[in-house]
Design a protein around this motif. Structure first.
Motif, PDB file in Angstrom:
ATOM      1  N   PHE A  82      38.343   0.599  -9.244  1.00  0.00           N
ATOM      2  CA  PHE A  82      37.666   0.721 -10.529  1.00  0.00           C
ATOM      3  C   PHE A  82      38.554   1.475 -11.500  1.00  0.00           C
ATOM      4  O   PHE A  82      39.356   2.310 -11.117  1.00  0.00           O
ATOM      5  N   ARG A 105      35.119   1.153 -14.903  1.00  0.00           N
ATOM      6  CA  ARG A 105      34.344   2.347 -14.578  1.00  0.00           C
ATOM      7  C   ARG A 105      32.991   2.335 -15.274  1.00  0.00           C
ATOM      8  O   ARG A 105      31.984   2.736 -14.693  1.00  0.00           O
ATOM      9  N   ILE A 108      30.348   0.478 -13.215  1.00  0.00           N
ATOM     10  CA  ILE A 108      30.243   0.796 -11.793  1.00  0.00           C
ATOM     11  C   ILE A 108      28.793   0.821 -11.302  1.00  0.00           C
ATOM     12  O   ILE A 108      28.501   0.375 -10.204  1.00  0.00           O
ATOM     13  N   LEU A 112      29.011  -1.953  -8.448  1.00  0.00           N
ATOM     14  CA  LEU A 112      29.335  -1.458  -7.109  1.00  0.00           C
ATOM     15  C   LEU A 112      28.264  -1.760  -6.066  1.00  0.00           C
ATOM     16  O   LEU A 112      28.590  -2.269  -4.991  1.00  0.00           O
TER      17      LEU A 112
END
Length: 127
Positions: A82, A105, A108, A112
């Motif tokens: 990331f 990021r 995320i 994720l």
């Protein structure tokens, strides 16, 4: 699945690790998550991680160097990288060097958990 997947989070930023661990709490039955602040700790590991979650701005070594080193030492290890660098050329370079997943990021929280869920399912199917 007989064993928990071994996840190593490589990030030197104090604020990231607890947040990422919190995102993965739902999968505690399937994962063990360890955190390293220095990327060299991954390379000196004696056991192969199943997944490395890597922040590209980690300083030692930098994210690209660490991605290459992890893939050389542990070719079967999946790497989720990331970054805050949204440039397409950077994403392409990381994918060519072996990153299995790549996300910004800022995304995320939404990206994720689904990527980890897909990884867990792929290991369950293969078992």
């Amino acid at each position: 699945m007989n064993k928990k997947l071994n996840v190593l989070l490589a990030d030197h930023t104090p604020a990231h690790a607890p947040g990422i661990r919190n995102l993965l709490n739902h999968y505690n039955d399937y994962l063990t998550v360890d955190h390293v602040k220095d990327g060299w700790e991954i390379i000196t590991e004696t056991h192969q991680p199943d997944l490395v979650i890597l922040y590209n701005n980690i300083p030692t070594p930098n994210g690209i160097e660490l991605l290459v080193a992890v893939k050389m030492k542990y070719p079967k290890t999946r790497v989720m990288l990331f970054t805050r660098d949204p440039e397409p050329y950077y994403r392409n370079m990381c994918e060519l060097l072996g990153a299995d997943y790549f996300f910004q990021r800022s995304a995320i929280v939404s990206t994720l958990p689904e990527a980890v869920k897909a990884l867990i399912l792929s290991y369950q199917i293969a078992a």
